[in-house]
Design a protein around this motif. Sequence first.
Motif, mmCIF file in Angstrom:
data_model
loop_
_atom_site.group_PDB
_atom_site.id
_atom_site.type_symbol
_atom_site.label_atom_id
_atom_site.label_comp_id
_atom_site.label_asym_id
_atom_site.label_seq_id
_atom_site.Cartn_x
_atom_site.Cartn_y
_atom_site.Cartn_z
ATOM 1 N N GLY A 34 -13.385 -6.482 -10.208
ATOM 2 C CA GLY A 34 -11.967 -6.499 -10.554
ATOM 3 C C GLY A 34 -11.376 -5.115 -10.414
ATOM 4 O O GLY A 34 -12.083 -4.105 -10.545
ATOM 5 N N SER A 35 -10.085 -5.038 -10.144
ATOM 6 C CA SER A 35 -9.439 -3.746 -9.904
ATOM 7 C C SER A 35 -8.103 -3.666 -10.622
ATOM 8 O O SER A 35 -7.485 -4.682 -10.952
ATOM 9 C CB SER A 35 -9.228 -3.517 -8.402
ATOM 10 O OG SER A 35 -8.333 -4.487 -7.878
ATOM 11 N N VAL A 36 -7.677 -2.424 -10.842
ATOM 12 C CA VAL A 36 -6.328 -2.133 -11.332
ATOM 13 C C VAL A 36 -5.693 -1.211 -10.306
ATOM 14 O O VAL A 36 -6.251 -0.161 -9.969
ATOM 15 C CB VAL A 36 -6.351 -1.472 -12.716
ATOM 16 C CG1 VAL A 36 -4.935 -1.107 -13.148
ATOM 17 C CG2 VAL A 36 -6.986 -2.394 -13.744
ATOM 18 N N THR A 37 -4.541 -1.587 -9.789
ATOM 19 C CA THR A 37 -3.912 -0.856 -8.699
ATOM 20 C C THR A 37 -2.560 -0.289 -9.121
ATOM 21 O O THR A 37 -1.878 -0.829 -9.988
ATOM 22 C CB THR A 37 -3.707 -1.774 -7.485
ATOM 23 O OG1 THR A 37 -2.947 -2.922 -7.906
ATOM 24 C CG2 THR A 37 -5.035 -2.234 -6.914
ATOM 25 N N SER A 38 -2.171 0.800 -8.462
ATOM 26 C CA SER A 38 -0.858 1.395 -8.697
ATOM 27 C C SER A 38 -0.466 2.200 -7.471
ATOM 28 O O SER A 38 -1.306 2.535 -6.642
ATOM 29 C CB SER A 38 -0.884 2.309 -9.929
ATOM 30 O OG SER A 38 -1.729 3.420 -9.701
ATOM 31 N N GLY A 39 0.825 2.498 -7.353
ATOM 32 C CA GLY A 39 1.270 3.333 -6.252
ATOM 33 C C GLY A 39 2.541 2.843 -5.593
ATOM 34 O O GLY A 39 3.126 1.813 -5.962
ATOM 35 N N ASP A 40 2.977 3.580 -4.583
ATOM 36 C CA ASP A 40 4.266 3.337 -3.935
ATOM 37 C C ASP A 40 4.333 2.002 -3.208
ATOM 38 O O ASP A 40 5.353 1.325 -3.219
ATOM 39 C CB ASP A 40 4.557 4.475 -2.956
ATOM 40 C CG ASP A 40 4.645 5.818 -3.661
ATOM 41 O OD1 ASP A 40 5.461 5.937 -4.588
ATOM 42 O OD2 ASP A 40 3.888 6.729 -3.304
ATOM 43 N N THR A 41 3.245 1.624 -2.530
ATOM 44 C CA THR A 41 3.274 0.367 -1.789
ATOM 45 C C THR A 41 3.419 -0.819 -2.725
ATOM 46 O O THR A 41 4.170 -1.762 -2.458
ATOM 47 C CB THR A 41 1.994 0.215 -0.944
ATOM 48 O OG1 THR A 41 1.912 1.306 -0.035
ATOM 49 C CG2 THR A 41 2.017 -1.087 -0.150
ATOM 50 N N TYR A 42 2.721 -0.788 -3.868
ATOM 51 C CA TYR A 42 2.829 -1.878 -4.833
ATOM 52 C C TYR A 42 4.217 -1.927 -5.463
ATOM 53 O O TYR A 42 4.762 -3.012 -5.710
ATOM 54 C CB TYR A 42 1.748 -1.728 -5.908
ATOM 55 C CG TYR A 42 0.354 -1.767 -5.340
ATOM 56 C CD1 TYR A 42 -0.268 -2.981 -5.057
ATOM 57 C CD2 TYR A 42 -0.335 -0.592 -5.048
ATOM 58 C CE1 TYR A 42 -1.535 -3.029 -4.519
ATOM 59 C CE2 TYR A 42 -1.607 -0.626 -4.512
ATOM 60 C CZ TYR A 42 -2.212 -1.843 -4.245
ATOM 61 O OH TYR A 42 -3.462 -1.879 -3.698
ATOM 62 N N ILE A 204 3.491 9.021 0.532
ATOM 63 C CA ILE A 204 3.196 7.711 -0.026
ATOM 64 C C ILE A 204 1.740 7.682 -0.468
ATOM 65 O O ILE A 204 0.840 7.995 0.300
ATOM 66 C CB ILE A 204 3.444 6.604 1.010
ATOM 67 C CG1 ILE A 204 4.875 6.692 1.550
ATOM 68 C CG2 ILE A 204 3.179 5.234 0.410
ATOM 69 C CD1 ILE A 204 5.933 6.551 0.491
ATOM 70 N N ALA A 205 1.491 7.308 -1.711
ATOM 71 C CA ALA A 205 0.132 7.310 -2.242
ATOM 72 C C ALA A 205 -0.094 6.093 -3.117
ATOM 73 O O ALA A 205 0.819 5.612 -3.794
ATOM 74 C CB ALA A 205 -0.124 8.579 -3.042
ATOM 75 N N ASN A 206 -1.323 5.595 -3.093
ATOM 76 C CA ASN A 206 -1.724 4.460 -3.910
ATOM 77 C C ASN A 206 -3.094 4.744 -4.518
ATOM 78 O O ASN A 206 -3.904 5.484 -3.953
ATOM 79 C CB ASN A 206 -1.787 3.185 -3.066
ATOM 80 C CG ASN A 206 -0.463 2.857 -2.411
ATOM 81 O OD1 ASN A 206 0.424 2.277 -3.015
ATOM 82 N ND2 ASN A 206 -0.317 3.249 -1.147
ATOM 83 N N ASN A 207 -3.350 4.136 -5.669
ATOM 84 C CA ASN A 207 -4.608 4.341 -6.371
ATOM 85 C C ASN A 207 -5.228 2.999 -6.724
ATOM 86 O O ASN A 207 -4.517 2.039 -7.046
ATOM 87 C CB ASN A 207 -4.383 5.133 -7.663
ATOM 88 C CG ASN A 207 -3.770 6.492 -7.395
ATOM 89 O OD1 ASN A 207 -4.451 7.447 -7.072
ATOM 90 N ND2 ASN A 207 -2.439 6.576 -7.534
#
Length: 217
Positions: A34-42, A204-207
């Motif tokens: 499972g993952s937790v995502t964040s960032g500009d694309t989301y 643009i960055a995502n984590n």
Amino acid sequence: MKKILTFIVLLTASVFAMTCNAEVKYKGYLNVGGSVTSGDTYQYVMGCDGKIGLTLSTEHGIVFNTDRFRSDGIFFGAGLGFDYVNVALDSFDADEIETKQILSNTVMAVPMYLTIKYIYNAERVSMTYAIRGGYYKWFRGHYVNEEAEEHDYKIPYQGSYMVGLGLGIRFPINDRQGDNKFGINLTFNYDYIGANTKWEDENIANNKISISVGFDF
């Protein structure tokens, strides 16, 4: 970014330099988590951060020891994965979808990467360490409505680079011959993901933070 790439190149060169005295074997991994995502694309697609998703991956390559009398090992291989993040549409009201310009409730991606892992001790429960780097390809989900499809510039769905780290625990499984070539892995991962874009703001960055359970063979 340059320091990370330099470190990967140097570590890769060191790995190959040691193979002259190494016992080399094939090894593969199957992982789910499972993952937790964040960032500009989301933010652009779903109008929100910090959403929980599903992550799948498989890795294949070679593992070798620096000599035949040591229990540690280094794995060098390539990986392919699938990431899926979904937000229930009923969590947004109609006004929120319009004001935030939400395009879709789904973000999907396929990571393709090279990875190096160090297994501290293959004969007993031990720590594992990993680095990886490669290409992250975005895919669009279903649009929330026709207006969303018209407003989508389709830019954030292009692919870009990814770099990541992994820290885990391996639980060996003995076969009938007493070998420890199989194992269960519990791993904490962090990935930094860029996005190839033509927006005015190109930073643009995502984590992605994930916890996975894997089987190696």
